[in-house]
Scaffold this active site. Structure first.
Site, PDB file in Angstrom:
ATOM      1  N   LYS A  46      64.611  -0.614  73.479  1.00 21.26           N
ATOM      2  CA  LYS A  46      65.624  -0.432  72.279  1.00 21.26           C
ATOM      3  C   LYS A  46      65.275   0.314  71.145  1.00 21.26           C
ATOM      4  CE  LYS A  46      65.614  -3.896  69.378  1.00 21.26           C
ATOM      5  NZ  LYS A  46      65.582  -3.338  67.869  1.00 21.26           N
ATOM      6  N   ASN A  47      64.201   0.365  70.830  1.00 18.87           N
ATOM      7  CA  ASN A  47      63.674   1.128  69.287  1.00 18.87           C
ATOM      8  C   ASN A  47      63.573   2.402  69.838  1.00 18.87           C
ATOM      9  OD1 ASN A  47      64.418  -1.192  67.978  1.00 18.87           O
ATOM     10  ND2 ASN A  47      62.102  -1.566  67.654  1.00 18.87           N
ATOM     11  N   CYS A  56      68.152  -9.181  55.463  1.00 21.30           N
ATOM     12  CA  CYS A  56      68.044  -9.392  56.784  1.00 21.30           C
ATOM     13  C   CYS A  56      66.936 -10.744  57.154  1.00 21.30           C
ATOM     14  CB  CYS A  56      67.121  -8.061  57.491  1.00 21.30           C
ATOM     15  SG  CYS A  56      66.879  -8.266  59.157  1.00 21.30           S
ATOM     16  N   ARG A 114      63.216  -5.439  53.666  1.00 22.49           N
ATOM     17  CA  ARG A 114      63.307  -4.251  54.416  1.00 22.49           C
ATOM     18  C   ARG A 114      63.785  -3.452  53.192  1.00 22.49           C
ATOM     19  NH1 ARG A 114      65.188  -5.117  60.335  1.00 22.49           N
ATOM     20  NH2 ARG A 114      63.652  -3.609  60.791  1.00 22.49           N
ATOM     21  N   ASP A 127      56.606  -7.460  66.440  1.00 17.83           N
ATOM     22  CA  ASP A 127      57.709  -7.925  67.302  1.00 17.83           C
ATOM     23  C   ASP A 127      57.017  -8.890  68.184  1.00 17.83           C
ATOM     24  OD1 ASP A 127      59.648  -6.380  65.801  1.00 17.83           O
ATOM     25  OD2 ASP A 127      59.663  -4.955  67.131  1.00 17.83           O
ATOM     26  N   ARG A 164      71.059  -8.967  71.846  1.00 20.71           N
ATOM     27  CA  ARG A 164      70.863  -7.639  70.917  1.00 20.71           C
ATOM     28  C   ARG A 164      69.835  -6.898  71.522  1.00 20.71           C
ATOM     29  NH1 ARG A 164      69.602  -8.720  64.833  1.00 20.71           N
ATOM     30  NH2 ARG A 164      69.167  -6.326  65.555  1.00 20.71           N
TER      31      ARG A 164
HETATM   32  N1  EPU Z   1      59.260  -0.485  53.794  1.00 25.11           N
HETATM   33  C1  EPU Z   1      59.453  -0.424  52.668  1.00 25.11           C
HETATM   34  N2  EPU Z   1      60.170   0.672  52.099  1.00 25.11           N
HETATM   35  C2  EPU Z   1      60.881   1.407  52.830  1.00 25.11           C
HETATM   36  C3  EPU Z   1      60.820   1.122  54.168  1.00 25.11           C
HETATM   37  C4  EPU Z   1      59.845   0.210  54.684  1.00 25.11           C
HETATM   38  O1  EPU Z   1      58.778  -1.027  51.674  1.00 25.11           O
HETATM   39  O2  EPU Z   1      61.553   2.285  52.360  1.00 25.11           O
HETATM   40  C5  EPU Z   1      58.278  -1.770  54.511  1.00 25.11           C
HETATM   41  C6  EPU Z   1      59.132  -2.870  55.116  1.00 25.11           C
HETATM   42  O3  EPU Z   1      59.665  -3.556  54.149  1.00 25.11           O
HETATM   43  C7  EPU Z   1      57.921  -3.248  55.892  1.00 25.11           C
HETATM   44  C8  EPU Z   1      57.095  -2.020  56.176  1.00 25.11           C
HETATM   45  O4  EPU Z   1      57.442  -0.990  55.327  1.00 25.11           O
HETATM   46  O5  EPU Z   1      57.119  -4.328  55.124  1.00 25.11           O
HETATM   47  C9  EPU Z   1      57.128  -1.463  57.659  1.00 25.11           C
HETATM   48  O6  EPU Z   1      58.708  -1.462  57.996  1.00 25.11           O
HETATM   49  P1  EPU Z   1      59.103  -0.329  59.133  1.00 25.11           P
HETATM   50  O7  EPU Z   1      59.884   0.519  58.156  1.00 25.11           O
HETATM   51  O8  EPU Z   1      58.051   0.270  59.815  1.00 25.11           O
HETATM   52  O9  EPU Z   1      60.030  -1.258  59.794  1.00 25.11           O
HETATM   53  P2  EPU Z   1      61.608  -0.546  60.270  1.00 25.11           P
HETATM   54  O10 EPU Z   1      61.478   0.755  60.637  1.00 25.11           O
HETATM   55  O11 EPU Z   1      62.865  -1.231  59.541  1.00 25.11           O
HETATM   56  C10 EPU Z   1      60.889  -1.078  63.027  1.00 25.11           C
HETATM   57  C11 EPU Z   1      61.520  -1.654  64.109  1.00 25.11           C
HETATM   58  C12 EPU Z   1      61.398  -3.178  63.801  1.00 25.11           C
HETATM   59  C13 EPU Z   1      59.853  -3.398  63.747  1.00 25.11           C
HETATM   60  C14 EPU Z   1      59.170  -2.561  62.647  1.00 25.11           C
HETATM   61  C15 EPU Z   1      57.589  -2.672  62.780  1.00 25.11           C
HETATM   62  C16 EPU Z   1      63.468  -0.344  64.594  1.00 25.11           C
HETATM   63  C17 EPU Z   1      64.772  -0.153  64.491  1.00 25.11           C
HETATM   64  N3  EPU Z   1      63.032  -1.376  63.837  1.00 25.11           N
HETATM   65  O12 EPU Z   1      61.579  -1.432  61.549  1.00 25.11           O
HETATM   66  O13 EPU Z   1      61.720  -3.754  65.170  1.00 25.11           O
HETATM   67  O14 EPU Z   1      59.597  -4.765  63.637  1.00 25.11           O
HETATM   68  O15 EPU Z   1      59.608  -1.263  62.898  1.00 25.11           O
HETATM   69  O16 EPU Z   1      57.180  -2.293  63.969  1.00 25.11           O
HETATM   70  O17 EPU Z   1      62.658   0.584  65.134  1.00 25.11           O
HETATM   71  C18 EPU Z   1      63.179  -5.345  66.150  1.00 25.11           C
HETATM   72  O18 EPU Z   1      63.246  -4.452  67.185  1.00 25.11           O
HETATM   73  O19 EPU Z   1      63.442  -6.536  66.448  1.00 25.11           O
HETATM   74  C19 EPU Z   1      62.491  -4.940  64.979  1.00 25.11           C
HETATM   75  C20 EPU Z   1      62.892  -5.745  63.896  1.00 25.11           C
END
Ligand code: EPU
Length: 427
Positions: A25-26, A119, A124, A314, A407
């Site tokens: 998915k991701n 969320c 996030r 995850d 999803r």
């Molecule tokens: N963060 C910040 N500021 C930002 C962005 C992120 O503080 O501007 C923090 C987040 O709050 C978190 C950390 O950085 O504490 C890491 O978050 P990350 O940005 O890596 O998460 P994401 O990119 O929003 C993706 C996956 C998630 C998965 C996470 C961690 C996608 C669409 N989503 O989320 O997948 O858990 O990386 O590996 O790629 C899922 O598939 O169910 C899912 C939630």
């Protein structure tokens, strides 16, 4: 009437056979977003037929792209995509839509989007995105609910970006934005997930100049819009799905073969399960696993989630379910998100003995028999964890809110039925 899953406990080591893992998915969601950088149509294969992918494709369609999708193949022709606003409706429908902001800004010089809504798995924030765009020379204005990001005349400029936190979507978004920026962008403390490497390979095969993806430093030389050159790109297997099946097999299978996956992508989970006493046999593209004859022989280990190659957040919920059946105490430390332990209460209702230490840590004492209960799936990963708990439990469980499971997991009940899980989808 919304649908639910009704699952009868497996009564020991009853599952067997082979289960193939779907496309990630991701990875697929980011591949779809990447199409905006192309001056040709982009074809992806092995695309999972799940709600999130359909929604992402629908978003691009409403923004002006031409799309065909069927039999796990998606072709996206984003040349006609002219919309530069992500409406709150779009941003709410799919959090991953934040990755669209990079390619849209890079291509059109402007993007407007709302702060993504709250969320269930935590706050996030998007500060890394806002700071990154500023460093690339864009102006950021907040008007009402929306952020307006405008590149300088002549487009985005390459920049040095250091991420305070390794962010998966942050890394992907800026890697894509930098492909069409002027000059060199360096992303430091970049995330290293396999989906990022896959995305970089896809972009490079189409004319981008990205080096270092899969390491903490990624360098991108900006250039022209991309050309797929008639190639199609196969989405890598979903490591979270593979890992969840491995945990299911470790609890309830006589012998389960998890196929069409990349063992290396879940190395940390394999190590953890092996340390508890689970026997796993590694093939090149598969894993085979059996539950021990007596669960009591499983030993608890403490775990903490970590950016790749550490234990994926995850996989945290399914692994916590596993620890309820292992002997001893396991401290589960969720280091990435602060709201990702809300499902614990339901496991305790099923008979688990889990104490909440603080918003990031729980202490699991096992083994405890679980019994079937009515459950609400809070998010897709915890939803699948409930499916695993229900298979492990005595009696019948009913899982509601399964839209959350759909999803992220394709035809999950059909695929699980084929390996012996007693699961039906009903209204
Ligand atoms: N963060 C910040 N500021 C930002 C962005 C992120 O503080 O501007 C923090 C987040 O709050 C978190 C950390 O950085 O504490 C890491 O978050 P990350 O940005 O890596 O998460 P994401 O990119 O929003 C993706 C996956 C998630 C998965 C996470 C961690 C996608 C669409 N989503 O989320 O997948 O858990 O990386 O590996 O790629 C899922 O598939 O169910 C899912 C939630």
């Amino acid at each position: 009437m919304p649908e639910h899953f009704s699952i009868r406990g497996a009564k020991g080591r009853t599952l067997s056979g082979k289960i193939a893992v779907c496309g990630a998915k991701n990875a697929a969601l980011k591949g779809v977003a990447a199409s905006i950088l192309f001056r040709t149509p982009l074809t992806l294969t092995n695309v999972p037929e799940i709600e999130d992918v359909s929604r992402m494709l629908e978003i691009l369609r409403t923004m002006g792209a031409q799309i065909t999708f069927g039999e796990h193949q998606a072709t996206i022709d984003a040349r006609g995509l002219s919309e530069t606003t992500l409406t709150p409706d779009i941003a709410k429908r799919l959090r991953a839509s934040i990755v669209l902001t990079g390619p849209i800004l890079a291509r059109h010089g402007f993007v407007r989007f709302p702060h993504p809504g709250g969320c269930v798995i935590g706050e996030r924030p998007i500060d890394l995105f806002i700071e990154g765009y500023k460093k690339m020379g864009a102006q950021v204005k907040q008007s009402g609910k929306f952020y307006d990001i405008r590149a300088q005349r002549g487009g985005l400029r390459g920049a040095e970006l250091f991420f305070r936190l390794q962010s998966v979507t942050g890394t992907e978004t800026f890697m894509m934005a930098a492909v069409l920026a002027k000059g060199r962008t360096v992303i430091k403390n970049a995330a290293m997930e396999p989906e990022i490497k896959w995305l970089a390979d896809l972009l490079n095969a189409s004319g981008a100049h990205i080096s270092g993806a899969g390491t903490p430093t990624i360098t991108i030389e900006g250039g022209d819009p991309l050309d797929a050159q008639g190639k199609s790109f196969r989405v890598i297997p979903d490591r979270i799905e593979a890992g969840s099946f491995l945990i299911l097999g470790a609890l309830a299978a006589k012998r389960l073969l998890i196929d069409e996956m990349v063992p290396e992508h879940i190395e940390s989970l394999i190590e953890i399960l092996s340390a508890t006493g689970v026997k796993i046999v590694r093939g090149e593209r598969s894993l085979s696993v059996s539950a021990p004859k007596r669960w009591q022989t499983l030993r608890s280990v403490s775990v903490r989630t970590h950016e790749y190659p550490g234990l994926a957040t995850d996989l945290q919920a399914p692994l916590t379910v596993f620890m309820t059946q292992a002997l001893g105490e396991s401290l589960v430390f969720e280091t990435i998100f602060e709201g990702r332990l809300s499902y614990i209460e339901s496991l305790n209702r099923m008979g688990a003995n889990i104490a909440m230490m603080d918003p990031h840590r729980v202490l699991v004492k096992g083994p405890t028999p679980l019994s079937g209960k009515q459950l609400e799936s809070p998010d897709l990963r915890a939803g699948l964890a409930f499916v695993i708990a229900a298979v492990t439990a005595e009696g019948t469980s009913v899982i509601h809110n399964i839209y959350n499971i759909d999803r992220g997991y394709e035809r999950i009940e059909e695929r699980l039925r084929a390996i012996g899980v007693d699961i039906v989808r009903a209204n």
